[in-house]
Design an enzyme around this catalytic site. Structure first.
Site, PDB file in Angstrom:
ATOM      1  CG  HIS A 169      -1.402   5.192  -0.659  1.00 20.40           C
ATOM      2  ND1 HIS A 169      -2.136   5.708   0.383  1.00 20.40           N
ATOM      3  CD2 HIS A 169      -2.216   4.310  -1.287  1.00 20.40           C
ATOM      4  CE1 HIS A 169      -3.345   5.149   0.382  1.00 20.40           C
ATOM      5  NE2 HIS A 169      -3.406   4.287  -0.612  1.00 20.40           N
ATOM      6  CB  THR A 193      -6.702 -17.073   1.698  1.00 19.88           C
ATOM      7  OG1 THR A 193      -6.979 -16.375   0.470  1.00 19.88           O
ATOM      8  CG2 THR A 193      -7.187 -18.508   1.564  1.00 19.88           C
ATOM      9  CD  GLU A 253       3.458  12.362  -1.040  1.00 24.84           C
ATOM     10  OE1 GLU A 253       3.394  11.109  -1.074  1.00 24.84           O
ATOM     11  OE2 GLU A 253       4.143  13.025  -1.845  1.00 24.84           O
ATOM     12  NE  ARG A 277      -3.967   1.992   2.362  1.00 25.44           N
ATOM     13  CZ  ARG A 277      -3.970   3.032   3.205  1.00 25.44           C
ATOM     14  NH1 ARG A 277      -2.988   3.166   4.091  1.00 25.44           N
ATOM     15  NH2 ARG A 277      -4.930   3.933   3.149  1.00 25.44           N
ATOM     16  CG  ASN A 328      -1.030   8.458   2.738  1.00 23.81           C
ATOM     17  OD1 ASN A 328      -1.362   7.396   2.222  1.00 23.81           O
ATOM     18  ND2 ASN A 328      -0.474   9.446   2.043  1.00 23.81           N
ATOM     19  CG  HIS A 369      -7.928  -4.217  -1.643  1.00 20.60           C
ATOM     20  ND1 HIS A 369      -8.979  -3.330  -1.785  1.00 20.60           N
ATOM     21  CD2 HIS A 369      -6.852  -3.457  -1.286  1.00 20.60           C
ATOM     22  CE1 HIS A 369      -8.556  -2.105  -1.526  1.00 20.60           C
ATOM     23  NE2 HIS A 369      -7.270  -2.161  -1.225  1.00 20.60           N
TER      24      HIS A 369
END
Length: 324
Positions: free
Chosen positions: A72, A247, A94, A68, A100, A199
């Site tokens: 980002h 999972t 950021e 992630r 974030n 995801h």
């Protein structure tokens, strides 16, 4: 006549400058190579892999957190390590941006790996490249594919809170918004759907999926009831749930199987399979893990090639949290 020649000469100089600038940009883009550090830091891959193996062993979720961070980072002025910069009394970066703040994590893992790299190869490897390699290794350590990571990025000396707030899709994004936001980065709808497969690992906070599990109709009833157990109508905003109910810490194609079964956790997840243009691709990924892995790798390399705009001040940071 002389004036005309002067103007013509100036025009030629300008034209040459433009061409050189374009060539410079092309050269910058082409300098990324998997062998970039083969002579200057031959132990780099081993160091990063060991650091990520230790981190994932302690907490499997960390593989998703580093992935992630990379996403980002790349979506805001290119893959330049800008997300790693701490705020200071005179600088807002950021980390404190909406997407974030209180959710981006794993910075200490990159710090630890950077320290090991610096001990072996002083002032040589950028934080942006360490993050790219750590991302690949985190995915692979959780059972996902591996790939050759082009290297040679530099670290930005600045960051953009406004860019993070405007360039990153949110959990309530529609399919059209997702396609548009990825498209602005030069990524296709297919790239977007493959990258969303990230995801298949990781977790998210109740505040980001509460509306979906209580108010949306295109959701499996038993799945909604399960998620409501840890996400009440009020309170518990930071309670976590796994994206993949099957999972949670294995990088596989179960994410797409969940979407077909209307078990996408975020609104933006289920938008990929909701009677729209990506339905057929989601079905394909749900039954063909090899196809998903191949497209995911292709899209990751493509996203990883996003570089800061020409003229952006860059360096190789000695400390990922601050400029030199």
């Amino acid at each position: 006549m002389v004036a005309a020649r002067v103007v013509s000469g100036r025009a030629l100089v300008v034209a040459i400058a433009v061409v050189l600038a374009l060539l410079g940009s092309a050269a910058e883009a082409q300098q990324l190579s998997p062998n970039f550090y083969s002579r200057t830091c031959p132990s780099l891959a081993t160091i990063v892999r060991a650091g990520m193996a230790s981190a994932v062993q302690r907490e499997p979720r960390m593989g998703a957190s580093i992935l992630r961070l990379f996403f980002h980072d790349c979506f805001v002025n290119g893959c330049d390590g800008s997300i790693l910069l701490d705020d200071t009394p005179t600088f807002t970066g950021e980390k404190s941006a909406g997407p974030n703040a209180n959710s981006a994590r794993g910075f200490e893992v990159i710090d630890a790996i950077k320290a090991q790299v610096e001990a072996s190869c002083k002032a040589t490897v950028s934080c942006a490249d360490i993050l790219a390699l750590a991302t690949r290794d985190g995915v692979n350590l959780l059972g996902g594919p591996t790939w050759s990571v082009p290297l040679g990025r530099k670290d930005s000396r600045t960051a953009s809170q406004s860019g993070a707030n405007s360039n990153l899709p949110g959990p309530g994004s529609s399919l059209a918004t997702l396609i548009s936001m990825f498209g602005r980065q030069g990524l296709s709808a297919r790239d977007m759907t493959a990258l969303s497969g990230a995801h298949t690992i990781g977790r998210t906070q109740c505040q980001f999926f509460r509306n979906r599990i209580y108010n949306e109709r295109n959701i499996n009833a038993s799945f909604a009831a399960l998620r409501q157990q840890t996400c009440p109508l009020s309170g518990g905003d930071s309670n976590l749930a796994a994206f993949d109910v099957q999972t949670a810490d294995a990088f596989d194609n179960a994410y797409y199987q969940n979407l077909v079964a209307q078990r996408g956790l975020l609104h933006s997840d289920q938008e990929l399979f909701n009677g729209g243009s990506q339905d057929s691709l989601v079905r394909q990924y749900s039954s063909n893990a090899a196809r998903f892995n191949a497209d995911f790798v292709s899209a990751m390399v493509k996203m990883g090639n996003l570089l800061p705009p020409s003229g952006t001040p860059t360096e190789v940071r000695l400390n990922c949290r601050k400029v030199n």
